[in-house]
Write a protein that holds these residues in place. Structure first.
Motif, mmCIF file in Angstrom:
data_model
loop_
_atom_site.group_PDB
_atom_site.id
_atom_site.type_symbol
_atom_site.label_atom_id
_atom_site.label_comp_id
_atom_site.label_asym_id
_atom_site.label_seq_id
_atom_site.Cartn_x
_atom_site.Cartn_y
_atom_site.Cartn_z
ATOM 1 N N GLU A 31 5.831 0.293 -0.875
ATOM 2 C CA GLU A 31 5.170 1.598 -1.027
ATOM 3 C C GLU A 31 6.142 2.570 -1.706
ATOM 4 O O GLU A 31 7.337 2.611 -1.369
ATOM 5 C CB GLU A 31 4.746 2.128 0.337
ATOM 6 C CG GLU A 31 3.994 3.450 0.279
ATOM 7 C CD GLU A 31 3.549 3.927 1.649
ATOM 8 O OE1 GLU A 31 3.098 5.083 1.751
ATOM 9 O OE2 GLU A 31 3.682 3.133 2.615
ATOM 10 N N PHE A 32 5.607 3.319 -2.661
ATOM 11 C CA PHE A 32 6.405 4.349 -3.338
ATOM 12 C C PHE A 32 5.460 5.497 -3.725
ATOM 13 O O PHE A 32 4.380 5.263 -4.278
ATOM 14 C CB PHE A 32 7.077 3.798 -4.594
ATOM 15 C CG PHE A 32 7.741 4.850 -5.435
ATOM 16 C CD1 PHE A 32 8.910 5.461 -5.008
ATOM 17 C CD2 PHE A 32 7.185 5.260 -6.645
ATOM 18 C CE1 PHE A 32 9.512 6.448 -5.778
ATOM 19 C CE2 PHE A 32 7.790 6.242 -7.415
ATOM 20 C CZ PHE A 32 8.959 6.834 -6.979
ATOM 21 N N GLN B 177 9.716 -0.929 1.769
ATOM 22 C CA GLN B 177 9.423 -2.342 1.491
ATOM 23 C C GLN B 177 9.498 -3.122 2.799
ATOM 24 O O GLN B 177 10.491 -3.030 3.526
ATOM 25 C CB GLN B 177 10.409 -2.926 0.470
ATOM 26 C CG GLN B 177 10.074 -4.367 0.085
ATOM 27 C CD GLN B 177 10.937 -4.885 -1.052
ATOM 28 O OE1 GLN B 177 11.734 -4.139 -1.616
ATOM 29 N NE2 GLN B 177 10.763 -6.138 -1.398
ATOM 30 N N GLN B 178 8.459 -3.881 3.103
ATOM 31 C CA GLN B 178 8.357 -4.643 4.352
ATOM 32 C C GLN B 178 8.206 -6.130 4.031
ATOM 33 O O GLN B 178 7.504 -6.506 3.087
ATOM 34 C CB GLN B 178 7.157 -4.174 5.184
ATOM 35 C CG GLN B 178 7.295 -2.763 5.724
ATOM 36 C CD GLN B 178 6.073 -2.347 6.515
ATOM 37 O OE1 GLN B 178 4.973 -2.855 6.289
ATOM 38 N NE2 GLN B 178 6.245 -1.401 7.427
ATOM 39 N N THR B 179 8.869 -6.979 4.859
ATOM 40 C CA THR B 179 8.784 -8.438 4.725
ATOM 41 C C THR B 179 8.618 -9.035 6.120
ATOM 42 O O THR B 179 9.367 -8.685 7.043
ATOM 43 C CB THR B 179 10.045 -9.019 4.062
ATOM 44 O OG1 THR B 179 10.194 -8.413 2.777
ATOM 45 C CG2 THR B 179 9.931 -10.521 3.881
ATOM 46 N N ALA C 86 -3.301 -7.203 -2.132
ATOM 47 C CA ALA C 86 -3.997 -5.914 -2.024
ATOM 48 C C ALA C 86 -3.131 -4.826 -2.650
ATOM 49 O O ALA C 86 -1.901 -4.811 -2.472
ATOM 50 C CB ALA C 86 -4.293 -5.583 -0.562
ATOM 51 N N GLY C 87 -3.759 -3.923 -3.373
ATOM 52 C CA GLY C 87 -3.040 -2.815 -4.001
ATOM 53 C C GLY C 87 -3.837 -1.515 -3.889
ATOM 54 O O GLY C 87 -5.064 -1.518 -3.958
ATOM 55 N N ASN C 88 -3.152 -0.400 -3.716
ATOM 56 C CA ASN C 88 -3.792 0.908 -3.571
ATOM 57 C C ASN C 88 -2.952 1.943 -4.331
ATOM 58 O O ASN C 88 -1.719 1.961 -4.214
ATOM 59 C CB ASN C 88 -3.917 1.271 -2.093
ATOM 60 C CG ASN C 88 -4.657 2.574 -1.898
ATOM 61 O OD1 ASN C 88 -5.604 2.866 -2.622
ATOM 62 N ND2 ASN C 88 -4.225 3.366 -0.927
ATOM 63 N N GLU D 232 1.726 4.806 -4.668
ATOM 64 C CA GLU D 232 1.212 3.444 -4.849
ATOM 65 C C GLU D 232 1.671 2.552 -3.695
ATOM 66 O O GLU D 232 2.836 2.624 -3.257
ATOM 67 C CB GLU D 232 1.694 2.879 -6.183
ATOM 68 C CG GLU D 232 1.067 1.541 -6.527
ATOM 69 C CD GLU D 232 1.499 1.057 -7.904
ATOM 70 O OE1 GLU D 232 1.031 -0.010 -8.328
ATOM 71 O OE2 GLU D 232 2.305 1.757 -8.552
ATOM 72 N N THR D 233 0.762 1.697 -3.245
ATOM 73 C CA THR D 233 1.044 0.745 -2.156
ATOM 74 C C THR D 233 0.558 -0.635 -2.586
ATOM 75 O O THR D 233 -0.568 -0.774 -3.096
ATOM 76 C CB THR D 233 0.337 1.152 -0.859
ATOM 77 O OG1 THR D 233 0.757 2.468 -0.496
ATOM 78 C CG2 THR D 233 0.661 0.197 0.264
#
Length: 746
Positions: free
Chosen positions: A421-422, A488-490, A613-615, A635-636
């Motif tokens: 996400e940014f 950023q998640q993992t 998925a993108g937003n 943006e995510t």
């Protein structure tokens, strides 16, 4: 009288035939030589023929000196082992042949603990203990062809009737301690190394013992008794080993080659007999003749009780009644109805399997010629003797031990999640201080803590990740005017489940491993009532969440297994635990029918899922500008991959031995896990041991129950249970987890 030679001097052989001239002078010269104690040269004896008789007269002579003389007499070389030392006495009253002289010399050596061994034209004198390793004479023919000599010979005896192992304890005492007797089980023969004359005696003993001991197979037809019942009774009476369980042949210990064996032949209602000897044959015939009598003068209305070993009495009674009544008959319909009523679960038990009884108490079935007694698992048959024999033959075939199926399942699931996400948000006033009208300009994206307006109010905490903000002071108050978020998640997950269970052939089995989770199905409140009494309540339904395996195997004649399978894996989604709308469950179900070989691995199914998925939130126009457009949008993106596979392996367990091997294999597996999970020794906590199951082996005739470990402290290790069974046969190892393919880089 012939003067005795001096000690150690060999006697001159007396040659038969007409005396030559000058015999008196020769005798005088020989006497002088004997008086002086000198030995006659072997060249002198070689002048005579080897077949002429000789007279032996050795008193206290050295063995080596006598051996040289025997070499001259026989015409063959004699080698003396350095360990052979001593003196012997050897004399004959009358002339004997050279072969007889050599045999007598071997007999004297035998008494001294030495042996004369023939090794292909050369005689060796060795200690008796080494003679069996030096001899080369081997005979496989008739023992009567052996000469009655005192030499070591190896003889092979092939037996036709008696087992070779049975004769070893009989013949071993008859053979010298330095000689051997061995058994070759492959062709049922004995290999004996001993003196030739003793082998002739042993050969006569073996010929007397190796005779046919058992009689020919006899078939005894029965007129009144049932063959299966009478065979078990008579076998118990005549079996010297006291075999139990119906006197099955081979139950006694030891050799059973010539045991009296009695087998029932249900088709012709006869007994097949092989007796150990004619006397036992006559005994069995007399017992059968006395027992094969009619039970009553009238052959109608006989009542028989048959105790079942493996089958269920109620089900088998219904099957037999249907067979007697014919397809569509009243008896068959009634039996099927009774069986269905017995197998159907009680009312209300389907939804609560934990509280339902394992098996309802069945009442004795009624109606027809065949009744079932569930308490003793027996059938009560009212039928004449011929019809009872037919029913009994069918019962014996249906009342067989059923095979079992051990089902191993493996569920492997690998998950990988990535999220990024940014976004940049800003806000600020437009105007001067003191103006009557002030404008506001800015952007805000997202909800809750990720929105700049919510953070500016100070009611929420910043969202996770890197947050960069700028504030400005307005009228003495700091107001958030700029917010940039970087995140950023993992996440990865690897789940492996291996449920397994054991069930009878063609019987359904089920295993549930999980939790009983409450789900709210309804609620009621009367807060709007004017009476003032508030009694809120909720209705809750509990459901099993976890792993469920339900399987019904069916073994075919060729060894393949048809399996009806239902497998479910469910879990509660962590994000819905405190949700006001209720819990959300993740559920994966497979319901299928497969055909698999015994011990083979089959894949039931799986799921390979890749989700993206993108937003994007932005200000129209401004957000599309290169570089500067980042100031006006957020943006995510996220991607999730799931690999799920379900494997299954059935193993057929056909007898009690394989069942014990399976149980012991899994028992030792769990015991090894417990031993590896012992706590680290600590001198402070003083609790340094965890429970470990006691060692086990295959169960013998009587298996004591497992004892639970004591609760009192300190823990005292239990003594292992003592059994003495044979070593277990290997069982297939547990199903190993598959190697999942790595997820591609994102």
């Amino acid at each position: 009288m012939k003067p005795n030679p001096p000690r150690g001097a060999p006697a001159r052989p007396a040659w038969r035939g007409r005396p030559a001239p000058g015999t008196a002078l020769n005798a005088l010269a020989l006497g002088l030589c004997l008086a002086l104690g000198t030995a006659v040269s072997p060249a002198t004896h070689a002048q005579g023929r080897a077949s002429e008789p000789v007279v032996l007269n050795f008193v206290g002579a050295e063995i080596e000196a006598v051996a040289r003389t025997m070499a001259t007499i026989s015409g063959r070389n004699v080698v003396v082992d350095p360990r052979v030392r001593g003196t012997i006495n050897l004399a004959t009253e009358r002339p004997v042949s050279p072969a007889a002289a050599l045999n007598q010399f071997a007999a004297v050596l035998r008494l001294q603990g030495f042996a004369l061994v023939d090794t292909g034209g050369l005689y060796k004198i060795v200690p008796e203990a080494d003679a069996k390793l030096q001899g080369t004479v081997v005979s496989a023919g008739s023992v009567s062809a052996l000469p009655a000599s005192n030499q070591i010979v190896t003889q092979i005896f092939r037996l036709n009737h008696e087992a070779a192992n049975n004769l070893v304890p009989v013949l071993r005492p008859l053979i010298g301690p330095n000689n051997t007797i061995n058994v070759n089980p492959g062709n049922n023969s004995l290999v004996i190394t001993d003196y030739a004359d003793n082998l002739q005696r042993i050969g006569r003993i073996i010929a007397a013992l190796d005779v046919a001991g058992a009689t020919d197979v006899e078939v005894i037809p029965l007129q009144h008794a049932v063959a299966a019942d009478l065979a078990a009774l008579v076998q118990r009476l005549i079996d010297a080993g006291g075999a139990t369980g119906g006197g099955a042949p081979g139950a006694a210990q030891g050799d059973t080659s010539y045991r009296t064996t009695l087998v029932a032949e249900p088709r012709s209602n006869s007994l097949v007999l092989r007796a150990a000897n004619p006397a036992r044959l006559a005994l069995v015939r007399s017992l059968v003749a006395r027992l094969d009598q009619p039970t009553s003068q009238s052959m109608s209305g006989n009542i028989h009780v048959v105790y079942l070993k493996n089958a269920d009495a109620v089900s088998l009674a219904a099957t037999l009644r249907a067979a007697l009544a014919g397809e569509g008959g009243a008896g068959g319909a009634g039996g099927a109805t009774a069986a269905a009523a017995r197998l159907a679960p009680p009312s209300g038990a389907a939804g609560n399997a934990a509280t339902a009884p394992v098996a309802a108490s069945a009442a004795p079935s009624t109606g027809g010629q065949i009744q079932a007694d569930p308490a003793t698992n027996a059938l009560i048959i009212t039928a004449p003797e011929p019809q009872y024999r037919q029913l009994r033959a069918v019962i014996d075939q249906l009342d067989a031990r059923r095979a079992q199926v051990y089902v191993e399942s493996l569920i492997a699931e690998v998950n990988a999640d990535k999220a990024a996400e940014f976004g940049i948000q800003w806000q600020g006033p437009i105007g001067r201080s003191g103006d009557s009208l002030i404008g506001l300009l800015g952007t805000n994206f997202g909800t809750a803590a990720g929105n700049i307006l919510n953070l500016a109010q100070g009611n929420t905490l910043p969202p996770p990740g890197l947050n960069i903000g700028a504030v400005q002071r307005t009228n003495g108050v700091y107001v958030l005017g700029f917010l940039a978020r970087f995140l950023q998640q993992t996440g990865q997950g690897n789940i492996l489940s291996t449920p397994n269970l054991l069930t009878l052939d063609n019987e359904e089995a089920k295993i549930v491993i999980g939790q009983n989770v409450p789900f709210v199905t309804g609620q009621f409140t009367n807060t709007g009532s004017n009476e003032g009494s508030v009694n809120p309540f909720q209705t809750i339904e509990r459901k099993d969440v976890g792993l469920t395996l339900r399987v019904k195997p069916q073994i075919s004649e060729n060894g393949t297994i048809k399996m009806v399978i239902y497998q479910e894996v469910s879990s509660v989604q962590a994000s819905s635990v405190n949700s006001a709308t209720g819990l959300i469950t993740n559920k994966r179900t497979i319901e299928s029918t497969v055909l698999v070989d015994d011990g083979a691995i089959v894949v039931l199914g799986g799921l390979l899922q890749d989700e993206y998925a993108g937003n994007e939130d932005k200000v129209p126009g401004l957000g599309d500008m290169p570089v500067l457009g980042r100031l006006f949008k957020s943006e995510t993106r996220s991607r999730r991959k799931t690999n799920l596979m379900v494997f299954l392996r059935p193993v057929v367990v056909r007898d009690a031995r394989e069942t014990s091997n399976l149980a012991l294999d899994r028992y030792e597996l769990m015991r090894a896990v417990q031993k590896d999970a012992q706590p680290v020794s600590s001198g402070v906590l003083q609790i340094n041991e965890a429970p470990v199951m006691p060692p086990q082996s295959l169960p013998g005739p009587t298996v004591p129950p497992l004892q639970a470990p004591a609760v009192s402290m300190p823990v005292v290790p239990q003594a292992p249970l003592q059994f003495s069974p044979p070593a277990p046969a290997p069982f297939p190892p547990p199903l190993s987890p598959p190697q999942s393919a790595p997820l591609p880089p994102q």
